[in-house]
Design a protein around this motif. Structure first.
Motif, short mmCIF file in Angstrom:
data_model
loop_
_atom_site.label_atom_id
_atom_site.label_comp_id
_atom_site.label_asym_id
_atom_site.label_seq_id
_atom_site.Cartn_x
_atom_site.Cartn_y
_atom_site.Cartn_z
N UNK A 275 1.06 -0.97 0.27
CA UNK A 275 0.07 0.49 0.30
C UNK A 275 0.48 0.90 -0.13
N UNK A 276 0.73 2.61 1.47
CA UNK A 276 1.86 2.98 1.14
C UNK A 276 3.49 3.18 0.72
N UNK A 277 4.46 1.80 0.43
CA UNK A 277 5.30 2.17 -0.09
C UNK A 277 4.95 3.06 -2.23
N UNK A 278 3.82 2.58 -2.35
CA UNK A 278 4.10 2.84 -3.25
C UNK A 278 3.44 4.63 -3.45
N UNK A 279 3.30 5.38 -2.66
CA UNK A 279 3.72 6.92 -2.44
C UNK A 279 4.76 7.16 -2.59
N UNK A 280 6.39 6.47 -2.33
CA UNK A 280 7.29 6.54 -2.45
C UNK A 280 7.62 5.60 -3.91
N UNK A 281 6.53 5.83 -5.12
CA UNK A 281 7.63 4.96 -6.05
C UNK A 281 7.84 3.40 -6.47
N UNK A 282 7.12 3.09 -5.14
CA UNK A 282 8.24 1.38 -4.70
C UNK A 282 6.77 0.35 -4.54
N UNK A 283 6.56 -0.36 -5.87
CA UNK A 283 6.23 -1.67 -6.41
C UNK A 283 6.82 -2.88 -6.43
N UNK A 284 6.33 -3.89 -4.96
CA UNK A 284 6.78 -5.14 -5.25
C UNK A 284 6.94 -5.31 -6.40
N UNK A 285 7.65 -6.64 -7.04
CA UNK A 285 7.60 -7.14 -8.56
C UNK A 285 7.16 -8.82 -8.57
N UNK A 286 6.61 -9.02 -9.68
CA UNK A 286 6.62 -10.65 -9.87
C UNK A 286 7.40 -11.50 -8.83
N UNK A 287 7.14 -12.39 -8.50
CA UNK A 287 8.02 -13.84 -8.29
C UNK A 287 8.35 -14.33 -9.45
N UNK A 288 9.80 -14.65 -9.97
CA UNK A 288 10.18 -15.12 -11.75
C UNK A 288 9.24 -16.10 -11.25
N UNK A 289 9.20 -17.37 -12.52
CA UNK A 289 8.29 -18.38 -12.85
C UNK A 289 6.65 -18.08 -12.27
N UNK A 290 6.56 -17.56 -12.01
CA UNK A 290 4.99 -17.80 -12.21
C UNK A 290 3.66 -17.69 -13.24
N UNK A 291 3.51 -19.19 -13.98
CA UNK A 291 2.68 -18.36 -15.16
C UNK A 291 1.54 -17.44 -14.72
N UNK A 292 0.83 -17.02 -15.77
CA UNK A 292 -0.68 -16.15 -15.76
C UNK A 292 -1.54 -16.61 -15.49
N UNK A 293 -1.36 -18.01 -15.69
CA UNK A 293 -2.79 -19.18 -15.42
C UNK A 293 -2.88 -18.46 -13.42
N UNK A 294 -2.09 -18.16 -13.43
CA UNK A 294 -1.48 -18.39 -11.40
C UNK A 294 -1.78 -16.51 -10.82
N UNK A 295 -1.94 -15.69 -11.60
CA UNK A 295 -1.87 -14.32 -10.91
C UNK A 295 -3.25 -13.83 -10.40
N UNK A 296 -4.58 -13.99 -11.40
CA UNK A 296 -6.20 -14.01 -10.44
C UNK A 296 -6.53 -14.82 -9.86
N UNK A 297 -4.93 -15.92 -9.38
CA UNK A 297 -5.70 -17.23 -8.15
C UNK A 297 -5.14 -17.59 -6.55
N UNK A 298 -3.02 -16.55 -6.88
CA UNK A 298 -2.61 -16.58 -5.77
C UNK A 298 -2.95 -15.28 -5.10
N UNK A 299 -2.44 -15.67 -4.46
CA UNK A 299 -2.35 -14.70 -2.40
C UNK A 299 -1.59 -13.49 -3.46
N UNK A 300 -1.38 -12.62 -2.62
CA UNK A 300 -0.32 -11.43 -2.51
C UNK A 300 0.99 -11.60 -2.32
N UNK A 301 1.50 -12.60 -1.06
CA UNK A 301 2.33 -12.71 -0.41
C UNK A 301 3.34 -13.73 -1.68
N UNK A 302 2.42 -14.74 -1.88
CA UNK A 302 2.68 -15.73 -3.02
C UNK A 302 2.87 -15.41 -4.16
N UNK A 303 3.13 -13.51 -4.19
CA UNK A 303 2.97 -13.39 -5.82
C UNK A 303 4.57 -12.05 -5.71
#
Length: 564
Positions: free
Chosen positions: A71-99
């Motif tokens: 949330x708040x770290x975005x106010x300073x231009x920071x987004x967590x990036x995607x963990x490598x190796x997770x295919x697109x079929x899991x984008x809407x399935x996994x919890x944020x901490x898994x991505x």
């Protein structure tokens, strides 16, 4: 006995539904709060910087509070990036901490696209030292880096701020970067230079807690170019250069544009704004969004929904009566641009007799080494200024005539062509699944390879054409307003297997006859089939077009068979 307020039991029982409102502060709707509104209420996003500097950068990624991390770290231009190796079929399935990977995307805010050679050199050095060499020029004139460790963020901020750059409110529910014409103040055909307005807006809003808790992001554009070069139709507020028959040059005011999954084009308020009043009007529109914007549902928390519900007449009345306390001057609409390309690529004369030189990376993808070399090449040819564009391009300013050809050669040696093909010039791609947690498909490499294939297959094609690839439905790459817009999703191939692919939108446009692309029923292509499909549809366009007809016009009238 009759029912009274003191004796409600005497009345017949009926179900009472309580209207929850839209979360508009100005009409007293403060609850219920969704998760985003709750963490913003608990602590302003700007406050997270202190925790990053004093706690998280010292204790590491695992020490970060989840509401700060996502949330708040975005106010300073920071987004967590995607963990490598997770295919697109899991984008809407996994919890944020898994991505989430334990690295960040960091967005450097570049208002008006304005950079000095020193600033670009510093960004390049930061990329090489802290971001594994990554760097992308975005379609909002920013530069994004990846693989950033939380431990390195304070030093990165120190280096950026030492040269006048920042990441403040580059993301989050805030006033994002202010788009500006990349040739403001230098173009021979400029109607009015919007630079002073951008500077004043920046001074008033950046880091100001009066505007650091908005319903959602707020996008601004200011340009006095007759080319309409800042995609004003898809910003929350835009100021477009016009000549008023009585008052002279100023700006036409637009509100309520935006894309994503429910796209809307901005609407004119019919008001002419002089240069020295742009910041006042901007703050008024921004304040309306803060106070009347819809906060209950994130899916409706953009200004475009309020404008659609109110209409432009009410919006202008509220702006004038409640915020400006005065009437705006009625004014004319901007003229349609004469030029088909609006990216300023190529060699162009400035009004002072010098030249600016625009060049095209591949889909905005560069790297830290290239950025530092661009800065060196520009400086070696007498330039101290560069600009980014809203088309993922870059421009070197203030080049003496005798230095132009040498500069062009220096850029071409870096694979940064000043004379690109229509495909290289017109193809844009978002971050995609490589780093983005929302993405479903890969985009950057796919876009780059598509350019190469089309240049090889249709080398004679020289019509202006825009091909925009997006990794998900959120339209960061503006798929709905491209000639060929490609929305990433999983599709079935000929063997019935689920693979990466795209839903196709055809015939969108900005500037000339702005509108959204046409979706042909069932028209989807796999990523591997993409070059074949684009080649096929462009050759049909060449065969069927009328004299001087644009692709968007042809696509709107072509048969579904011709578009398949």
């Amino acid at each position: 006995m009759a029912a009274t307020p003191q004796n409600p039991a005497a009345a017949p029982r009926r179900k009472v539904s309580r209207h929850r409102g839209e979360g508009q502060w100005a009409v007293g709707h403060y609850t219920p709060l969704n998760g985003n509104e709750q963490f913003k209420k608990d602590d302003d996003g700007l406050n997270v910087r202190t925790r990053i500097e004093t706690i998280y950068s010292k204790r590491g990624f695992d020490s970060i509070d989840p509401n700060d991390l996502r949330g708040r770290m975005r106010w300073w231009g920071l987004y967590t990036q995607r963990k490598p190796g997770i295919d697109g079929g899991k984008t809407a399935i996994l919890e944020p901490e898994e991505l989430d990977d334990k690295y960040f995307m960091l967005r450097v805010r570049i208002d008006g696209g304005r950079l000095t050679t020193e600033q670009l050199r510093v960004i390049g050095e930061i990329s090489q030292e802290f971001a594994r060499g990554t760097a992308d020029i975005t379609d909002r004139q920013n530069i994004q880096l990846h693989w950033i460790r939380i431990e390195d963020v304070p030093e990165i901020w120190e280096r950026l701020e030492a040269v006048g750059l920042s990441t403040t409110e580059a993301c989050g529910d805030t006033p994002r970067v202010i788009l500006g014409s990349p040739v403001a103040g230098i173009a021979e055909d400029e109607i009015i230079d919007g630079t002073p307005a951008i500077d004043e807006i920046h001074r008033r809003i950046l880091g100001n807690k009066d505007f650091s808790n908005l319903p959602r992001k707020f996008k601004t554009a200011v340009s006095g170019s007759p080319l309409l070069d800042v995609a004003h139709e898809i910003n929350d507020v835009a100021f477009v250069g016009v000549h008023h028959p009585e008052h002279g040059p100023g700006f036409d005011l637009w509100v309520g544009g935006g894309l994503s999954t429910n796209p809307k084009l901005g609407q004119r308020l019919g008001a002419w704004v002089p240069l020295d009043e742009v910041a006042d009007v901007h703050v008024g529109v921004l304040s309306i969004f803060r106070d009347y914007g819809y906060r209950r549902l994130r899916t409706r928390a953009r200004l475009k929904f309020l404008v659609a519900d109110w209409g432009v007449e009410k919006f202008r009345q509220v702006l004038e009566d409640e915020y400006l306390k005065r009437k705006l001057v009625d004014g004319p609409a901007p003229d349609e641009p004469v030029a088909r390309w609006r990216d300023h690529v190529g060699v162009h004369r400035q009004k002072d007799g010098r030249f600016y030189v625009g060049f095209a990376p591949r889909v905005g993808r560069v790297d830290g080494t290239t950025l530092t070399k661009i800065a060196e090449v520009a400086a070696a040819h007498g330039s101290g200024r560069l600009r980014t564009t809203v088309e993922q391009k870059m421009i070197v300013l203030d080049v003496e005539e005798g230095q132009v050809e040498s500069l062009v050669e220096g850029l071409e040696a870096l694979d940064l062509t000043v004379r690109p093909s229509s495909f290289r010039r017109g193809t844009m791609a978002c971050t995609g699944i490589e780093y983005c947690k929302l993405a479903i498909v890969e985009t950057k490499a796919r876009g780059a390879s598509l350019i190469d294939e089309l240049e090889r297959r249709i080398p004679e094609f020289d019509e202006p054409i825009t091909i925009n690839l997006n990794g998900c439905p959120n339209a960061c790459a503006r798929i709905q307003v491209a000639d060929i817009g490609l929305k990433g999703q999983l599709v079935l191939n000929d063997q019935g297997e689920q693979v990466e692919g795209f839903q196709v939108h055809l015939g969108g446009a900005l500037g000339l006859e702005a509108g959204f692309g046409r979706k042909v029923r069932g028209l989807k292509v796999t990523s591997d089939e993409l070059p074949d499909y684009v080649e096929r549809v462009l050759k049909r366009f060449q065969a069927e077009r009328e004299d001087g007809e644009r692709f968007a016009t042809w696509a709107s009238r072509a048969s579904e068979e011709a578009l398949s």
